[in-house]
Write a protein that holds these residues in place. Structure first.
Motif, PDB file in Angstrom:
ATOM      1  N   UNK A   1       0.837  -1.198   0.000  1.00  0.00           N
ATOM      2  CA  UNK A   1       0.000   0.000   0.000  1.00  0.00           C
ATOM      3  C   UNK A   1       0.873   1.250   0.000  1.00  0.00           C
ATOM      4  N   UNK A   2       0.305   2.330  -0.450  1.00  0.00           N
ATOM      5  CA  UNK A   2       1.023   3.605  -0.445  1.00  0.00           C
ATOM      6  C   UNK A   2       0.820   4.340   0.875  1.00  0.00           C
TER       7      UNK A   2
ATOM      8  N   UNK B   1       7.456  -0.508   6.317  1.00  0.00           N
ATOM      9  CA  UNK B   1       6.616  -0.444   7.510  1.00  0.00           C
ATOM     10  C   UNK B   1       5.526  -1.477   7.275  1.00  0.00           C
ATOM     11  N   UNK B   2       5.295  -2.319   8.265  1.00  0.00           N
ATOM     12  CA  UNK B   2       4.358  -3.421   8.115  1.00  0.00           C
ATOM     13  C   UNK B   2       3.309  -3.348   9.214  1.00  0.00           C
ATOM     14  N   UNK B   3       2.069  -3.617   8.834  1.00  0.00           N
ATOM     15  CA  UNK B   3       0.990  -3.774   9.808  1.00  0.00           C
ATOM     16  C   UNK B   3       0.298  -5.094   9.508  1.00  0.00           C
ATOM     17  N   UNK B   4       0.022  -5.850  10.546  1.00  0.00           N
ATOM     18  CA  UNK B   4      -0.704  -7.109  10.395  1.00  0.00           C
ATOM     19  C   UNK B   4      -2.104  -6.902  10.973  1.00  0.00           C
ATOM     20  N   UNK B   5      -3.104  -7.214  10.150  1.00  0.00           N
ATOM     21  CA  UNK B   5      -4.491  -7.166  10.615  1.00  0.00           C
ATOM     22  C   UNK B   5      -5.068  -8.571  10.479  1.00  0.00           C
ATOM     23  N   UNK B   6      -5.984  -8.907  11.394  1.00  0.00           N
ATOM     24  CA  UNK B   6      -6.541 -10.262  11.384  1.00  0.00           C
ATOM     25  C   UNK B   6      -8.055 -10.224  11.535  1.00  0.00           C
ATOM     26  N   UNK B   7      -8.683 -11.272  11.042  1.00  0.00           N
ATOM     27  CA  UNK B   7     -10.125 -11.411  11.210  1.00  0.00           C
ATOM     28  C   UNK B   7     -10.415 -11.675  12.685  1.00  0.00           C
ATOM     29  N   UNK B   8     -11.622 -11.357  13.138  1.00  0.00           N
ATOM     30  CA  UNK B   8     -11.944 -11.552  14.554  1.00  0.00           C
ATOM     31  C   UNK B   8     -11.754 -12.995  15.038  1.00  0.00           C
ATOM     32  N   UNK B   9     -11.935 -13.978  14.150  1.00  0.00           N
ATOM     33  CA  UNK B   9     -11.747 -15.371  14.565  1.00  0.00           C
ATOM     34  C   UNK B   9     -10.265 -15.755  14.620  1.00  0.00           C
TER      35      UNK B   9
ATOM     36  N   UNK C   1       1.854  -3.608   3.741  1.00  0.00           N
ATOM     37  CA  UNK C   1       3.249  -3.198   3.680  1.00  0.00           C
ATOM     38  C   UNK C   1       3.412  -1.908   2.899  1.00  0.00           C
ATOM     39  N   UNK C   2       4.074  -0.942   3.523  1.00  0.00           N
ATOM     40  CA  UNK C   2       4.451   0.300   2.842  1.00  0.00           C
ATOM     41  C   UNK C   2       5.967   0.276   2.668  1.00  0.00           C
ATOM     42  N   UNK C   3       6.403   0.319   1.408  1.00  0.00           N
ATOM     43  CA  UNK C   3       7.838   0.364   1.120  1.00  0.00           C
ATOM     44  C   UNK C   3       8.335   1.799   1.222  1.00  0.00           C
ATOM     45  N   UNK C   4       9.346   2.022   2.052  1.00  0.00           N
ATOM     46  CA  UNK C   4      10.040   3.306   2.080  1.00  0.00           C
ATOM     47  C   UNK C   4      11.190   3.262   1.083  1.00  0.00           C
ATOM     48  N   UNK C   5      11.767   2.046   0.915  1.00  0.00           N
ATOM     49  CA  UNK C   5      12.864   1.850  -0.022  1.00  0.00           C
ATOM     50  C   UNK C   5      12.871   0.378  -0.421  1.00  0.00           C
TER      51      UNK C   5
ATOM     52  N   UNK D   1      -7.920  -0.367  -0.706  1.00  0.00           N
ATOM     53  CA  UNK D   1      -6.574   0.220  -0.739  1.00  0.00           C
ATOM     54  C   UNK D   1      -5.717  -0.417  -1.826  1.00  0.00           C
ATOM     55  N   UNK D   2      -4.888   0.388  -2.451  1.00  0.00           N
ATOM     56  CA  UNK D   2      -3.955  -0.039  -3.498  1.00  0.00           C
ATOM     57  C   UNK D   2      -4.670  -0.688  -4.670  1.00  0.00           C
TER      58      UNK D   2
END
Length: 145
Positions: A13-14, A53-61, A69-73, A133-134
């Motif tokens: 993602x940006x 920069x990474x963020x992990x999101x998960x389903x409620x179960x 993932x956002x790439x800075x480089x 997104x993206x």
């Protein structure tokens, strides 16, 4: 040797904060965020001087996860953000929701747009595709029977 599970799907993602907000609004839970860099990462992804920069999101179960993932480089390579559903490659991620109309309304506030329209499959599901997104397609299914 058998596969144990599918761990996650990665989405580049940006705008990481906006992507997190979108998926949290959908109902996923933020598991964590962290920067990553180093030779180990360069070797995995086949690029040099990777900083993300990474963020992990998960389903409620807890069974389904997305790695945002956002790439800075190095700089991200432009894809085709409005690629139609019949484009080769990973095209969509589907989620089952309680109320498809409410979900569409909430996600529109985060920039989502319907790709087609909400339809009904037999007496089983109401379905739709949204552009998320993206440019990825987020498919929604509401079980009706």
């Amino acid at each position: 040797m058998a596969i144990q599970r599918m761990d996650h799907v990665g989405v580049v993602v940006e705008d990481l904060k906006a992507a997190i907000a979108f998926f949290v609004e959908l109902g996923l839970e933020l598991e964590g965020e962290a920067p990553a860099e180093g030779q180990w990462l360069d070797r995995i992804v086949g690029l040099e001087r990777v900083q993300v920069e990474v963020a992990m999101v998960r389903t409620p179960d807890g069974h389904g996860k997305l790695e945002l993932t956002k790439f800075r480089s190095p700089r991200v390579r432009a894809g085709e953000p409005d690629a139609p559903a019949n484009t080769l490659g990973l095209r969509r991620v589907m989620f089952t929701v309680d109320d498809i109309e409410d979900t569409i309304t909430r996600l529109r506030a985060h920039g989502a747009e319907l790709v087609g329209e909400v339809t009904q499959f037999e007496n089983l599901f109401r379905l739709c595709y949204l552009r998320g997104p993206a440019g990825i397609i987020v498919a929604l299914a509401e079980q009706i029977s």
